[in-house]
Design a protein around this motif. Structure first.
Motif, mmCIF file in Angstrom:
data_model
loop_
_atom_site.group_PDB
_atom_site.id
_atom_site.type_symbol
_atom_site.label_atom_id
_atom_site.label_comp_id
_atom_site.label_asym_id
_atom_site.label_seq_id
_atom_site.Cartn_x
_atom_site.Cartn_y
_atom_site.Cartn_z
ATOM 1 N N SER A 80 0.867 -1.172 0.000
ATOM 2 C CA SER A 80 0.000 0.000 0.000
ATOM 3 C C SER A 80 0.908 1.229 0.000
ATOM 4 C CB SER A 80 -0.934 -0.064 1.215
ATOM 5 O OG SER A 80 -1.996 0.854 1.110
ATOM 6 N N HIS A 81 0.564 2.251 0.766
ATOM 7 C CA HIS A 81 1.346 3.492 0.729
ATOM 8 C C HIS A 81 1.657 3.972 2.147
ATOM 9 C CE1 HIS A 81 -2.249 6.018 1.735
ATOM 10 N NE2 HIS A 81 -2.883 5.007 1.194
ATOM 11 N N LEU A 82 2.662 4.849 2.257
ATOM 12 C CA LEU A 82 3.059 5.356 3.568
ATOM 13 C C LEU A 82 2.810 6.850 3.718
ATOM 14 C CD1 LEU A 82 6.390 3.326 4.018
ATOM 15 C CD2 LEU A 82 4.259 2.999 5.295
ATOM 16 N N TYR A 91 -3.960 4.711 9.829
ATOM 17 C CA TYR A 91 -4.155 3.403 9.203
ATOM 18 C C TYR A 91 -4.181 3.431 7.676
ATOM 19 C CZ TYR A 91 -5.139 1.852 13.894
ATOM 20 O OH TYR A 91 -5.002 1.558 15.231
ATOM 21 N N ASP A 92 -4.649 4.538 7.114
ATOM 22 C CA ASP A 92 -4.805 4.660 5.665
ATOM 23 C C ASP A 92 -3.434 4.581 5.008
ATOM 24 O OD1 ASP A 92 -5.199 5.427 3.049
ATOM 25 O OD2 ASP A 92 -6.344 7.235 3.522
ATOM 26 N N GLY A 93 -3.116 3.410 4.439
ATOM 27 C CA GLY A 93 -1.807 3.198 3.815
ATOM 28 C C GLY A 93 -0.921 2.294 4.650
ATOM 29 N N PRO A 94 -0.405 2.823 5.792
ATOM 30 C CA PRO A 94 0.527 2.010 6.582
ATOM 31 C C PRO A 94 -0.040 0.650 7.010
ATOM 32 C CG PRO A 94 0.680 4.281 7.276
ATOM 33 C CD PRO A 94 -0.454 4.218 6.284
ATOM 34 N N GLU A 125 3.214 9.036 -2.999
ATOM 35 C CA GLU A 125 2.198 10.074 -3.310
ATOM 36 C C GLU A 125 0.866 9.448 -3.717
ATOM 37 O OE1 GLU A 125 1.104 12.927 -2.720
ATOM 38 O OE2 GLU A 125 1.604 14.464 -4.211
ATOM 39 N N GLU A 126 0.369 8.508 -2.895
ATOM 40 C CA GLU A 126 -0.932 7.891 -3.194
ATOM 41 C C GLU A 126 -2.043 8.909 -3.006
ATOM 42 O OE1 GLU A 126 -4.680 5.758 -2.712
ATOM 43 O OE2 GLU A 126 -3.702 6.973 -1.209
ATOM 44 N N GLU A 127 -1.909 9.749 -1.989
ATOM 45 C CA GLU A 127 -2.997 10.675 -1.656
ATOM 46 C C GLU A 127 -3.025 11.910 -2.560
ATOM 47 O OE1 GLU A 127 -5.255 9.807 0.229
ATOM 48 O OE2 GLU A 127 -4.503 8.502 1.824
ATOM 49 N N GLY A 128 -1.938 12.184 -3.238
ATOM 50 C CA GLY A 128 -1.891 13.414 -4.028
ATOM 51 C C GLY A 128 -1.903 14.647 -3.141
ATOM 52 N N LEU A 188 -4.186 -4.540 0.920
ATOM 53 C CA LEU A 188 -5.006 -4.538 2.130
ATOM 54 C C LEU A 188 -5.102 -3.102 2.617
ATOM 55 C CD1 LEU A 188 -4.955 -6.890 5.178
ATOM 56 C CD2 LEU A 188 -4.604 -4.446 5.528
ATOM 57 N N HIS A 189 -6.289 -2.684 3.030
ATOM 58 C CA HIS A 189 -6.513 -1.283 3.393
ATOM 59 C C HIS A 189 -7.538 -1.201 4.505
ATOM 60 C CE1 HIS A 189 -7.013 3.044 2.744
ATOM 61 N NE2 HIS A 189 -5.931 2.986 1.986
ATOM 62 N N VAL A 190 -7.407 -0.208 5.358
ATOM 63 C CA VAL A 190 -8.466 0.035 6.340
ATOM 64 C C VAL A 190 -9.718 0.446 5.581
ATOM 65 C CG1 VAL A 190 -7.949 2.506 6.732
ATOM 66 C CG2 VAL A 190 -8.963 1.140 8.573
ATOM 67 N N GLY A 349 -10.356 6.057 -3.820
ATOM 68 C CA GLY A 349 -9.379 5.630 -4.814
ATOM 69 C C GLY A 349 -8.199 4.932 -4.150
ATOM 70 N N HIS A 350 -7.541 4.052 -4.890
ATOM 71 C CA HIS A 350 -6.387 3.315 -4.352
ATOM 72 C C HIS A 350 -5.432 2.988 -5.491
ATOM 73 C CE1 HIS A 350 -8.335 2.667 -0.495
ATOM 74 N NE2 HIS A 350 -9.429 2.344 -1.143
ATOM 75 N N ASP A 351 -4.155 2.727 -5.139
ATOM 76 C CA ASP A 351 -3.200 2.249 -6.134
ATOM 77 C C ASP A 351 -3.715 0.974 -6.801
ATOM 78 O OD1 ASP A 351 -1.199 4.258 -5.732
ATOM 79 O OD2 ASP A 351 -0.633 3.254 -3.863
HETATM 80 ZN ZN LIG Z 1 -5.008 4.771 1.254
#
Ligand SMILES: [Zn+2]
Length: 409
Positions: A80-82, A91-94, A125-128, A188-190, A349-351
């Protein structure tokens, strides 16, 4: 002995956290996010994974294989993303990154030997939140956005992406994509809603992602004195903006869709001046591409009509638009069916959506979020649910990477 899930989670907790709000500020290629990137590499190396990085800072850490052997298209990648939004949750990403590392540990402790390479990925830069284009790292890695276009993006301080990368010790020619040879992607994502709470399930599988987009609205008027300018003599872009925000909200509510103005810049941003310009960003999401088009068109039409009455002008530019994503239904059914996991859609949205659109068979796992709140310090997940997510991910990876190449359905 690598750190377990709880230890890793504790490692991350203080990095980039605001002492006042408790939220996270982990913007890409800046100190907190770079600290996490360094932490990830350390954790990957502690597990003996082979770390591969591209010019943007996207990373895939491979288990047990040299990266060249992934060229047959059979690799299974999870991650996912950091980075975070401004004042985001933990939680969103990590959660997806830490769970991926923990799932590798769990598979090893089960004595599992993958038949296909397994990679643990982090996309930048997942969140932009810095350069305005969501999923920038995965868009570059899949070729959905060209480097020529991306290098011209600027952050709020006017820094070009190319210079931001250089300042972080990255950049240069993009080279071969890290995703060459990837056969399946799992994120996997929250959960960023309450579907799993309503269904009393700790883990679910995503069916797809709503089409969504970001649109820049530039309202222009005339700066003037807040005291001496008669109300009827003004060309106030703030009024046009305010009515537009109300109209967007109403349109979305009537249609059961989403429209949000969450960011504005006001010029000159002075208490005793009528502003000369307001730039505002519309985030819009709908269940189908045509309903998104209708929603965005209706908001723009109302905004333009209002501008002509206010004596202001309006220019609207789509900064990014992502089409509807349907994750592989066969893969979702295969993963969810036997385990009784619910299959649910999302408007986030997600990668994973970018990889799916690039033709990689993709699945997403969601972990229950008791508040349903996300992009806020209130975002949360229970430790038991996080650990259930790790086991679920380990099961999925075992199933996908245990198959001989070419047999995935
Ligand atoms: Zn995310």
């Amino acid at each position: 002995m690598p750190d377990d899930f709880e230890r890793m989670w504790d490692d991350l907790a203080p990095v980039g956290r605001s002492a006042t709000s408790g939220g996270y500020f982990r913007q890409p290629w800046l100190s907190a996010e770079r600290e996490l990137a360094g932490w990830f590499e350390e954790q990957a190396r502690a597990r003996g994974l082979v770390v591969e990085t591209d010019a943007m800072g996207n990373v895939v850490a491979w288990w047990g294989v040299s990266t060249s052997s992934t060229g047959d298209g059979g690799a299974v990648v999870t991650g996912s993303h950091l980075d975070s939004v401004l004042d985001g949750g933990a939680y969103d990403g990590p959660l997806g990154v830490v769970s991926a590392l923990a799932a590798v540990d769990e598979l090893r402790s089960r004595g599992f030997e993958p038949s296909r390479p397994i990679g643990v990925s982090v996309f930048v830069e997942e969140e932009g939140s810095r350069f305005g284009l969501a999923c920038l790292g995965s868009r570059l890695a899949t070729g959905a956005v060209s480097w020529e276009r991306a290098r011209e993006l600027r952050d709020r301080d006017g820094v070009f992406l190319a210079d931001g990368l250089e300042a972080a010790g990255l950049g240069g020619s993009p080279g071969t994509s890290l995703l060459h040879g990837v056969g399946t992607f799992v994120e996997l994502h929250v959960e960023q809603g309450r579907d799993l709470v309503d269904r009393s399930a700790a883990v679910g599988v995503a069916s797809g992602i709503w089409p969504h987009g970001r649109y820049r609205y530039e309202f222009r008027g005339a700066a003037d004195h807040a005291g001496t300018t008669r109300m009827e003599d003004r060309a106030d872009p703030m009024l046009t903006y305010a009515m537009t925000a109300l109209a967007a909200n109403k349109q979305a509510r009537l249609a059961g869709e989403r429209a949000t103005f969450g960011r504005i810049d006001v010029t000159p941003n002075s208490t005793n001046s009528v502003p000369s310009a307001v730039t505002a960003w519309l985030d819009a999401r709908a269940s189908t591409a045509s309903s998104l088009e209708e929603l965005v068109g209706a908001v723009e039409r109302q905004a333009s009509e209002r501008a002509s009455r206010d004596g202001t002008s309006l220019v609207v530019k789509a900064e990014s638009v992502s089409g509807e994503v349907t994750f592989s239904p066969a893969l979702a059914a295969r993963l969810a069916g036997p385990r009784g996991w619910p299959v649910i859609p999302t408007a986030a949205g997600h990668d994973a959506g970018i990889l799916s659109a690039a033709g990689v068979p993709t699945a997403m796992l969601f972990v229950r979020n008791p508040t349903g709140v996300s992009h806020s310090p209130l975002e949360t997940a229970a430790m038991d649910d996080c650990l259930a997510g790790v086991s679920a991910l380990a099961d999925v990876l075992a199933e996908l990477s245990g198959d001989p190449v070419g047999e995935l359905g």
